[in-house]
Every structure is written in structure tokens, then in C-alpha cells.
Design a protein around this motif. Structure first.
Motif, PDB file in Angstrom:
ATOM      1  N   TYR A 108      31.570  42.908  18.398  1.00 55.13           N
ATOM      2  CA  TYR A 108      33.012  43.221  18.256  1.00 55.13           C
ATOM      3  C   TYR A 108      33.193  44.738  18.055  1.00 55.13           C
ATOM      4  CZ  TYR A 108      37.523  42.960  15.574  1.00 55.13           C
ATOM      5  OH  TYR A 108      38.807  43.110  15.077  1.00 55.13           O
ATOM      6  N   ASN A 154      33.565  44.931   3.931  1.00 56.00           N
ATOM      7  CA  ASN A 154      33.631  43.571   4.504  1.00 56.00           C
ATOM      8  C   ASN A 154      33.300  43.535   5.999  1.00 56.00           C
ATOM      9  OD1 ASN A 154      36.097  44.824   5.036  1.00 56.00           O
ATOM     10  ND2 ASN A 154      37.274  42.936   4.920  1.00 56.00           N
ATOM     11  N   PHE A 155      33.571  44.668   6.696  1.00 59.66           N
ATOM     12  CA  PHE A 155      33.171  44.803   8.106  1.00 59.66           C
ATOM     13  C   PHE A 155      32.465  46.150   8.238  1.00 59.66           C
ATOM     14  CE2 PHE A 155      36.342  41.520   8.298  1.00 59.66           C
ATOM     15  CZ  PHE A 155      35.847  40.655   9.263  1.00 59.66           C
ATOM     16  N   MET A 159      34.722  48.277  11.518  1.00 62.34           N
ATOM     17  CA  MET A 159      35.831  49.083  11.014  1.00 62.34           C
ATOM     18  C   MET A 159      35.575  50.569  11.268  1.00 62.34           C
ATOM     19  SD  MET A 159      38.051  46.922  10.065  1.00 62.34           S
ATOM     20  CE  MET A 159      37.383  45.883  11.352  1.00 62.34           C
ATOM     21  N   ARG A 162      36.153  51.020  15.236  1.00 60.95           N
ATOM     22  CA  ARG A 162      37.571  50.849  15.574  1.00 60.95           C
ATOM     23  C   ARG A 162      38.344  52.157  15.354  1.00 60.95           C
ATOM     24  NH1 ARG A 162      40.257  45.319  13.679  1.00 60.95           N
ATOM     25  NH2 ARG A 162      40.967  46.251  11.762  1.00 60.95           N
ATOM     26  N   THR A 230      40.820  51.947   5.902  1.00 61.64           N
ATOM     27  CA  THR A 230      40.930  50.489   5.806  1.00 61.64           C
ATOM     28  C   THR A 230      40.466  50.110   4.407  1.00 61.64           C
ATOM     29  OG1 THR A 230      40.555  50.099   8.154  1.00 61.64           O
ATOM     30  CG2 THR A 230      40.117  48.252   6.685  1.00 61.64           C
ATOM     31  N   ARG A 281      35.858  32.514   7.339  1.00 59.28           N
ATOM     32  CA  ARG A 281      35.064  33.565   8.001  1.00 59.28           C
ATOM     33  C   ARG A 281      34.697  34.609   6.947  1.00 59.28           C
ATOM     34  NH1 ARG A 281      36.620  38.347  12.021  1.00 59.28           N
ATOM     35  NH2 ARG A 281      38.692  38.243  11.109  1.00 59.28           N
ATOM     36  N   THR A 286      38.190  38.706   4.399  1.00 61.23           N
ATOM     37  CA  THR A 286      38.808  39.546   5.433  1.00 61.23           C
ATOM     38  C   THR A 286      40.268  39.758   5.050  1.00 61.23           C
ATOM     39  OG1 THR A 286      39.862  38.053   7.037  1.00 61.23           O
ATOM     40  CG2 THR A 286      37.462  38.172   7.128  1.00 61.23           C
ATOM     41  N   CYS A 287      40.835  40.850   5.547  1.00 59.64           N
ATOM     42  CA  CYS A 287      42.251  41.145   5.227  1.00 59.64           C
ATOM     43  C   CYS A 287      43.178  40.178   5.935  1.00 59.64           C
ATOM     44  CB  CYS A 287      42.616  42.551   5.686  1.00 59.64           C
ATOM     45  SG  CYS A 287      41.565  43.786   5.004  1.00 59.64           S
ATOM     46  N   VAL A 288      42.667  39.528   7.010  1.00 63.30           N
ATOM     47  CA  VAL A 288      43.514  38.623   7.789  1.00 63.30           C
ATOM     48  C   VAL A 288      43.213  37.150   7.486  1.00 63.30           C
ATOM     49  CG1 VAL A 288      43.988  40.232   9.676  1.00 63.30           C
ATOM     50  CG2 VAL A 288      41.918  38.839   9.757  1.00 63.30           C
ATOM     51  N   SER A 444      41.892  38.581  16.100  1.00 64.59           N
ATOM     52  CA  SER A 444      41.377  39.938  16.344  1.00 64.59           C
ATOM     53  C   SER A 444      40.660  40.028  17.679  1.00 64.59           C
ATOM     54  CB  SER A 444      40.356  40.315  15.271  1.00 64.59           C
ATOM     55  OG  SER A 444      40.845  39.996  14.002  1.00 64.59           O
ATOM     56  N   PHE A 450      46.012  45.816  16.240  1.00 70.62           N
ATOM     57  CA  PHE A 450      45.725  45.291  14.902  1.00 70.62           C
ATOM     58  C   PHE A 450      46.452  46.169  13.885  1.00 70.62           C
ATOM     59  CE2 PHE A 450      43.559  44.541  10.995  1.00 70.62           C
ATOM     60  CZ  PHE A 450      42.972  43.284  11.088  1.00 70.62           C
TER      61      PHE A 450
END
Ligand code: SIN
Length: 483
Positions: A108, A154-155, A159, A162, A230, A281, A286-288, A444, A450
Motif C-alpha cells: 500500500y 500505527n502505519f 504514512m 503517502r 498524521t 484491522r 487505525t484512524c478510520v 483506503s 484520504f
């Protein structure tokens, strides 16, 4: 588990050099709490050095054509794919997510590099019909300059890319301070950036524990034009305030409190599958992630039964073990915070349908949990959970569901399951969120914008819009053409 040693960085990467120091910090595996590496701790002086290096590297990088920059970024992308397994192992060891998920994140993250390498070739200017016959009006687009960023644990990989990929593709130079909990993924990306031929000073990684000190330099330094973050809303607000002193352009991907609404016309099995993906997940970190699951009263019991059966079948354990679907939380303090909110909500009337306690594996492991009889004012619904807890709120009408969903300061992601086409449009338009999943639990992807509304942030990442965050628009008015 052997990892290719070329991916191991032991300190910051600044101006094309690797920095060592007598002052080091430990990186630990959240699964066992054991140390996996010692990393040199970056200080303020090294942060200043990174800013100077990024400033020095800017003119040559900016002067390259978009195609030249894209060719270098493409090599970086290819290397991330070549080392996907090793990068995934590094991520699982320092962050805890299951290896399949970690490898998925590497792919990703790499996809953002490929996407923006191409988007850099499509940064079009414009011509404007003139108001006078002796003038011509144009808009050109130019890179903003030196970009600094701070990214979360977390990522640990995606992140970074991106933000870095659109910045570099646009012709900016870049400094990243990753979370001190997950510096190894960032350093591995720097190793690959070096191998890909990204010139010295164009991509700099600062790994250090002085979050406040480094953050202050990155937000207040006059040579930095743009700051991208982020993380939590509380920290984001502070960083926006600091960035105001030099009127920096800012992008903020902040906290969420995603509603996940299941209407009575939904396909319940699809909704359970979506809830599982959205909620659990990355162990709910995750923020989402679905933060509140709103279920219409006439399908409530059936949905809870199906969700409970599905969550009970998940396997908790060390992310390196085959078949594990939920790893540990990032650390024991995170577990304590979540458990305290579960207990406080139960004291206010929530009922435990599943879990509700630390896992028997101990350490930072929390049992996947489902709470029913939740109301929007309970701490488990009012605050971002960042853990594997699904609070279920019962509602009766569409209007009530939208009102509960919007009753939060956050506006990042929302999800709903329904089949009625009129309802699909009414709810899509009524939700005050930057992203809405309709009959989908995962939204995502690199091609999509996003980002959030309200206290969830400013700006968008990914998609054709993501590169605009790293570009200045310059209006040219050319006169005297009749002379
Ligand atoms: C995040 O939680 O911050 C990012 C999640 C994603 O990109 O899917």
C-alpha cells in the motif's frame, strides 16, 4: 527470522549520511516487550542539519524534470516491492500487526510512490482568457520548497510514503520524523531511497525521542515551507499553532470517531464482514476504524449474534505466527487506557457480549471485545478507542442514526450498510465526514482522497489531489504585448 542486513539503519539518515550517537534508544517488540534494536537518538542539532541539507538539495531536485524525478521514484517503488517480505517482517517486529497485514501495508505504501511518480508528470498550469488585448494571464505550479513531517506508529511505512512521494514528485525536498516506537521501517525506507539514487538531502529521516524539541524545529523553522502531520487531534492542534509563527502551509490527518451504521435493509452478512475488517484491522489501531457500530433495532440482535460468532473465530497472537489475525496493542499503557474506558462504560450500563478484558496471553494483548447497550456519551463511544473493542449502539430511525453519527467533533471516515437507493443518497449526503464507505468496510486506496472534516484535519492525501498539498500556484500577468 533473518532479515536482509542492508535494510537495517541504526540512526538518522541526513544529507545522504547515516548518523551514530552514544545516546541511543531501544526499539521493542510489542508482542514480547523485548528489545529488537538500539537506535541513535537524534537531537536538535541534527534536526537543524536536516533542514539545512534539505534546503541545500532543493534547487537541483526542483530543477529536474518531472520525468527524471519519476524515474528515480519508480526505482524506489521497485525496491520496496523487491524487499516487501523483509520490510513486512521489520514492521511486524516493531509494530505488532500480523505479517500478512504488514506486507499489505508495504505494498500500500509503495503504491503511493508509484502513483505520485506518475502524478508529478500531470501538474498542469493554466492560461486564463485575458481582460485586455495587450496582456496574457497564466498560472504556473511550483514545488512549495522544503517539507517536514511527523508520522505515527500505527502505519510505520505507508504514512511516510503517502507524504514523501507527492512531495518528492512535485520537486520538494523532505524531512520525516517517524514515531520513536517504529523507527526501523522508516530507516529501511531510507536505505532503499539511497539505493534508488534519491540524491543526498532530498529525503531525510530523523529518528529520535525528543518529539517536542524536534517537532518545534520542524514547525517553526523559517526554511521549512510546509508541514504535514498524521496523529492525534490534540497534538495536531499544537503543531498547527506552532506552524502559524512562520505561516506554513499545513496538512493534518488527525483523529477519527467513525460511525458504522447497519440499517434494516442491509445485507447483514456483508455488514458483519465489513465491520470485522473496519473494526479489527491493525487490532483496531487505525484512524478510520469503526469506532461506534450503530444498528437498527429490528436487526440488532441478529447482527450482534453474527458479529459475535465472527469475532470469536479471530486468532489473537504474535504477528509472526501463521494464522494470527489480531496482534498486540502497541504497548501496555494503550491496553490500560482501553480497559479503563471499557470498565467505565460498563459502569454506565454497557453490557459485555464478548471479551471485555486483557487477553490471557498477557502483555499488550487485549481480547477482541463487543459491548452492547452502549450510548454515545459513554467513554467507549465518545472517544477514539484505538483498540479491538466494538461498541454497539441501537437506533430506530434513519434521522436518529445520522444525528448520533454526526454528534462528535470528528469527521474522518464513516460507513453504512443499506440497499435502498434513496436512503443511500440521503445518508451519504447527511454524514459530516470526509470519507464514506457504502456497503464497504475498507475505503483506503491510493487513487482516493484520504482526509477528514471538522477536528479530523486539513487537506487530502493520495489521489490526484494529494500532490496539490506540495505545490504553490503562481499567477503570471504578462503585459505590454501591443508595444
Ligand atoms: C490511519 O489510520 O491513519 C490510516 C489508515 C489508512 O490509510 O487506511
Amino acid at each position: 527470522m533473518t532479515i536482509n542486513p542492508i535494510l537495517f539503519g541504526q540512526g538518522s539518515y541526513v544529507d545522504g549520511q547515516w548518523f551514530e550517537s552514544d545516546t541511543q534508544f531501544s526499539v521493542t517488540n510489542p508482542s514480547s516487550g523485548t528489545q529488537i534494536a538500539q537506535v541513535a537518538d537524534a537531537d536538535i542539532a541534527l534536526t537543524e542539519k536536516a533542514v539545512a541539507a534539505a534546503k541545500k538539495a532543493l534547487p537541483a531536485w526542483r530543477a529536474k524534470s518531472a520525468n527524471e524525478r519519476a524515474a528515480i521514484l519508480r526505482k524506489w517503488f521497485d525496491l520496496m516491492n523487491e524487499y516487501q517480505h523483509d520490510l513486512g517482517v521489520i514492521m511486524t517486529l516493531e509494530q505488532g500487526k500480523p505479517l500478512a497485514e504488514a506486507k499489505g501495508e508495504v505494498a500500500y505504501g509503495a503504491a503511493y510512490v508509484e502513483w505520485f511518480a506518475e502524478e508529478g508528470k500531470r501538474v498542469y498550469g493554466e492560461t486564463i482568457p485575458s481582460h485586455a488585448s495587450d496582456k496574457r494571464l497564466m498560472v504556473i505550479k511550483q514545488p512549495v520548497g522544503v517539507v517536514a513531517s511527523i508520522t505515527p506508529w500505527n502505519f510505520p511505512s505507508s504514512m511516510i510514503t503517502r507524504k514523501a512521494a507527492p512531495a518528492l514528485a512535485a520537486g520538494c525536498t523532505f524531512i520525516i520524523r517517524p514515531s520513536e516506537l517504529t523507527p526501523l521501517s522508516a530507516l529501511a525506507l531510507a536505505k532503499l531511497a539511497e539505493l534508488a539514487g534519491i540524491p543526498a538531502g532530498v529525503f531525510n529521516v530523523l529518528v529520535g525521542t525528543d518529539a517536542k524539541g524536534i517537532g518545534k524545529v520542524l514547525t517553526e523553522h523559517p526554511d521549512i515551507a510546509k508541514f504535514s502531520f498524521t496523529g492525534s487531534t490534540a497534538v495536531g492542534k499544537l503543531l498547527i499553532a506552532q506552524s502559524a509563527s512562520t505561516v506554513k502551509k499545513v496538512s493534518m490527518e488527525l483523529g477519527g470517531n467513525a460511525p458504522f451504521i447497519v440499517f434494516d435493509d442491509a445485507d447483514l452478512d456483508a455488514a458483519v464482514k465489513g465491520a470485522l475488517a473496519s473494526k479489527y484491522r491493525n487490532a483496531g489501531q487505525t484512524c478510520v476504524c469503526a469506532n461506534r457500530i450503530l444498528v437498527q433495532d429490528n436487526v440488532h440482535d441478529a447482527f450482534v449474534a453474527k458479529l459475535t460468532a465472527a469475532v470469536s473465530a479471530m486468532t489473537v497472537g504474535d504477528g509472526m505466527e501463521e494464522g494470527v489475525t489480531i496482534g498486540p496493542l502497541i504497548h501496555e499503557q494503550a491496553l490500560a487506557n482501553i480497559h479503563q474506558r471499557v470498565e467505565a462504560s460498563v459502569a454506565m450500563g454497557a453490557k459485555v457480549a464478548l471479551g471485555g478484558e486483557p487477553h490471557s496471553l498477557g502483555g499488550a494483548y487485549y481480547t477482541p471485545t463487543i459491548l452492547t447497550h452502549v450510548t454515545n456519551d459513554m467513554p467507549i463511544a465518545a472517544l477514539e478507542i484505538f483498540g479491538p473493542v466494538a461498541p454497539i449502539i441501537k437506533f430506530s430511525t434513519e434521522e436518529e442514526a445520522i444525528a448520533i453519527a454526526n454528534d462528535t467533533e470528528f469527521g474522518l471516515a464513516a460507513y453504512f450498510y443499506a440497499r435502498d437507493i434513496g436512503r443511500v443518497w440521503r445518508v451519504s449526503e447527511g454524514l459530516e465526514y470526509g470519507m464514506v464507505g457504502i456497503n464497504e468496510g475498507i475505503l483506503s486506496n491510493v487513487a482516493a482522497p484520504f482526509g477528514g472534516m471538522k477536528s479530523s484535519g486539513l487537506g487530502r492525501e493520495g489521489s490526484r489531489h494529494g500532490i496539490e498539498e506540495y505545490i504553490e500556484m503562481k499567477y503570471l500577468c504578462m503585459g505590454g504585448l501591443d508595444a
